[in-house]
Design a protein around this motif. Structure first.
Motif, PDB file in Angstrom:
ATOM      1  N   TYR A 348       0.834  -1.203   0.000  1.00  0.00           N
ATOM      2  CA  TYR A 348       0.000   0.000   0.000  1.00  0.00           C
ATOM      3  C   TYR A 348       0.870   1.254   0.000  1.00  0.00           C
ATOM      4  N   GLN A 349       0.260   2.362  -0.408  1.00  0.00           N
ATOM      5  CA  GLN A 349       0.893   3.670  -0.355  1.00  0.00           C
ATOM      6  C   GLN A 349      -0.205   4.720  -0.476  1.00  0.00           C
ATOM      7  N   TYR A 350       0.161   5.998  -0.247  1.00  0.00           N
ATOM      8  CA  TYR A 350      -0.834   7.049  -0.437  1.00  0.00           C
ATOM      9  C   TYR A 350      -1.347   7.014  -1.872  1.00  0.00           C
ATOM     10  N   ALA A 351      -2.664   7.150  -2.026  1.00  0.00           N
ATOM     11  CA  ALA A 351      -3.252   7.249  -3.356  1.00  0.00           C
ATOM     12  C   ALA A 351      -2.905   8.600  -3.972  1.00  0.00           C
ATOM     13  N   ASP A 352      -3.027   8.712  -5.281  1.00  0.00           N
ATOM     14  CA  ASP A 352      -2.725   9.964  -5.981  1.00  0.00           C
ATOM     15  C   ASP A 352      -3.539  11.104  -5.366  1.00  0.00           C
ATOM     16  N   GLY A 353      -2.848  12.183  -5.044  1.00  0.00           N
ATOM     17  CA  GLY A 353      -3.515  13.358  -4.492  1.00  0.00           C
ATOM     18  C   GLY A 353      -3.798  13.286  -3.005  1.00  0.00           C
ATOM     19  N   ARG A 354      -3.472  12.152  -2.348  1.00  0.00           N
ATOM     20  CA  ARG A 354      -3.732  12.000  -0.924  1.00  0.00           C
ATOM     21  C   ARG A 354      -2.442  12.204  -0.126  1.00  0.00           C
ATOM     22  N   THR A 355      -2.572  12.811   1.033  1.00  0.00           N
ATOM     23  CA  THR A 355      -1.472  12.945   1.984  1.00  0.00           C
ATOM     24  C   THR A 355      -2.025  12.701   3.379  1.00  0.00           C
ATOM     25  N   GLY A 356      -1.134  12.710   4.362  1.00  0.00           N
ATOM     26  CA  GLY A 356      -1.551  12.568   5.745  1.00  0.00           C
ATOM     27  C   GLY A 356      -1.852  13.913   6.364  1.00  0.00           C
ATOM     28  N   GLN A 357      -1.564  14.045   7.636  1.00  0.00           N
ATOM     29  CA  GLN A 357      -1.813  15.295   8.325  1.00  0.00           C
ATOM     30  C   GLN A 357      -0.973  16.425   7.724  1.00  0.00           C
ATOM     31  N   SER A 358      -1.531  17.615   7.729  1.00  0.00           N
ATOM     32  CA  SER A 358      -0.801  18.763   7.201  1.00  0.00           C
ATOM     33  C   SER A 358      -1.201  20.028   7.950  1.00  0.00           C
ATOM     34  N   VAL A 359      -0.255  20.924   8.057  1.00  0.00           N
ATOM     35  CA  VAL A 359      -0.484  22.238   8.661  1.00  0.00           C
ATOM     36  C   VAL A 359       0.187  23.261   7.752  1.00  0.00           C
TER      37      VAL A 359
END
Length: 485
Positions: A348-359
């Motif tokens: 698995y990995q982040y899907a296109d355009g997806r990220t985790g937490q961000s500030v």
């Protein structure tokens, strides 16, 4: 005579030391490329897995009889006599030829959604939900890459021209050193782990850390190093208040204070190590909100049957999953046994355009943070009872950091002399956790508690783990060496 005895002992003992651990490599029989994550079984609940470069290491003393079985998704299983395995041997796996009619259920190949429903229905049959006891080997690596570090001091009411020039020169040198460096550290430990209901216990055998203490580039310690340079050019008889904007960072700091960059702790709490193992194992859990359970949630993900493949004598469905809803962040492939509907492996990995937490408060507070990498592999293996358990889990995650901070040093005196310091940092951190797991029994002795001693290393020393089934180190780790100034 003494020289002669020494040479005799060296001749006799060197081969023994050499054969303590045996390392070989697995490659694709057609392309010659490395085959990662191949399971290497040497006996009941014994074995290891190949690393990303195809290498695996085994305790040579246990390879006197029987066969070594090597299996990997998409390849024919290879069995060789244990006694024939040699150091630096190249082992070739042949890709498996799949016949579609052999993986049909009834008269047709099931749809991807049907396969996932069968997986969920068979979880209680395929996986043990009771007390679980494991022997484990854990490795964590951390890479720090700072692409930009601007450190600037501006004259206000304290530094003369010569001091200002010297401070700027030293700060620029620090910035160049850090951006040119690619700091890395490795942390290994092994032991036994018991998981029962909501409680986990751990027995630690050994812990080592391979690190260059002078290359500790966490943001807090970078700021501490820069502050130390500033303080070295200020009045050593005075203390200073450090402020950023309207916030006070330090009330009274001086050159005599101990700075944060003074090295690494020689121990780590057993509780912290227990939490690391528990967190990694949770990735392979089927309980609600665990990562693998989410991948099997039809409300969150949509599925597509990619193609059948082959693993260890069994036909396997490869099912691609992608986000169905916004809260689903990952994409990957589930490899599912075509008969038992057990998940054998997941990538698995982040899907296109997806990220985790961000500030993103870059304009307001000079801070930006994005979790931009989260990927991994989970491999299961069946025990003698036919129940599957996690065998190998790898998780790699990283982030992007931007930090722009202005610090003002204000002398704690009637004159309140000031120096303004500007700190801009941009780059990222990448971490990888890997754990090799085998079913085991836990001892009658009390579990580990309190602080665990960590052995500090200047270079990789394979003899430390010569009696342990480990994850073979990558070349980067084997070549790591602390250069003392």
């Amino acid at each position: 005579m003494k020289t002669f005895l020494f040479l005799v002992l060296l001749f006799v003992l060197a081969p023994m030391g050499y054969t303590q651990t045996l390392t070989s490599r697995i490659v694709d029989g057609q392309t010659g490329e490395a085959v990662p994550f191949a399971t290497v079984v040497t006996g009941v609940n014994k074995g290891t897995i190949s690393n990303e470069e195809g290498y695996f290491s085994l305790e040579a003393g246990g390879l006197t009889s029987g066969n070594v079985q090597i299996s990997c998704m998409g390849y024919e299983t290879l069995e060789i006599p244990a006694a024939s395995l040699e150091e630096n041997q190249i082992l070739r796996l042949n890709p498996a030829a799949i016949r579609l009619n052999e993986v049909r259920i009834g008269e047709r190949i099931p749809e991807a959604d049907e396969i996932i429903r069968q997986v969920n229905e068979n979880i209680p049959v395929n996986y043990s939900m009771d007390e679980r006891n494991y022997a484990f080997f854990y490795r964590e690596s951390e890479h720090m890459n700072w692409d930009q570090l601007d450190l600037e001091v501006e004259k206000d009411s304290e530094l003369d021209k010569a001091q200002l020039a010297k401070a700027r020169e030293e700060l620029n040198a620090l910035g160049r050193y850090i951006t040119d460096s690619r700091a890395v550290s490795f942390f290994d430990f092994n032991g036994l782990y018991k998981d029962v209901k909501d409680t986990s216990l751990i027995w630690i055998d050994r812990a080592t850390e391979l690190v260059d203490a002078k290359n500790d580039f966490t943001t807090d310690k970078l700021q501490a190093r820069a502050q130390k340079i500033i303080l070295s050019h200020l009045d050593s008889a005075q203390t200073y208040k450090v402020k950023t904007g309207i916030l006070t960072v330090e009330d009274s700091i001086s050159m005599g204070d101990e700075m944060m960059e003074s090295g690494y702790a020689d121990s780590v709490s057993a509780k912290a190590l227990n939490r690391r193992i528990s967190d990694v194992l949770a990735l392979a859990g089927f309980e609600s909100e665990n990562r693998l359970a989410d991948f099997l949630n039809e409300d969150l993900y949509r599925y597509e049957l990619v193609k059948p493949t082959y693993f260890n004598g069994f036909y396997v469905y490869a099912v691609r999953f992608t986000p169905r809803k916004r809260k689903a962040k990952f994409a990957g492939t589930l490899y599912i046994d075509a008969t038992s509907f057990a998940v054998l492996k997941t990538d698995y990995q982040y899907a296109d355009g997806r990220t985790g937490q961000s500030v993103n408060l870059k304009l307001l507070l000079g801070v930006k943070y994005i979790e931009n990498m989260d990927r991994g592999t989970i491999v299961f293996q069946a025990d003698d009872s036919g129940k599957y358990h996690p065998y190998y889990i790898q998780k790699e995650y990283g982030n992007y950091v931007y930090l722009h901070r202005s610090l003002k040093f204000i002398e704690n005196s009637a004159s309140r002399k000031k120096v303004l310091f500007d700190f801009l940092l941009e780059g990222g951190v990448r971490q990888k956790e890997s754990i090799l797991i085998r079913p085991s029994t836990t001892p009658d002795t009390p579990p580990s508690q309190g602080e665990i001693l960590v052995q500090k290393l200047d270079s990789y020393q394979p003899t430390i783990w010569q009696d342990t089934e480990i994850i073979a180190p990558l070349e980067e780790m084997k070549n790591f060496k602390v250069v003392n100034d």
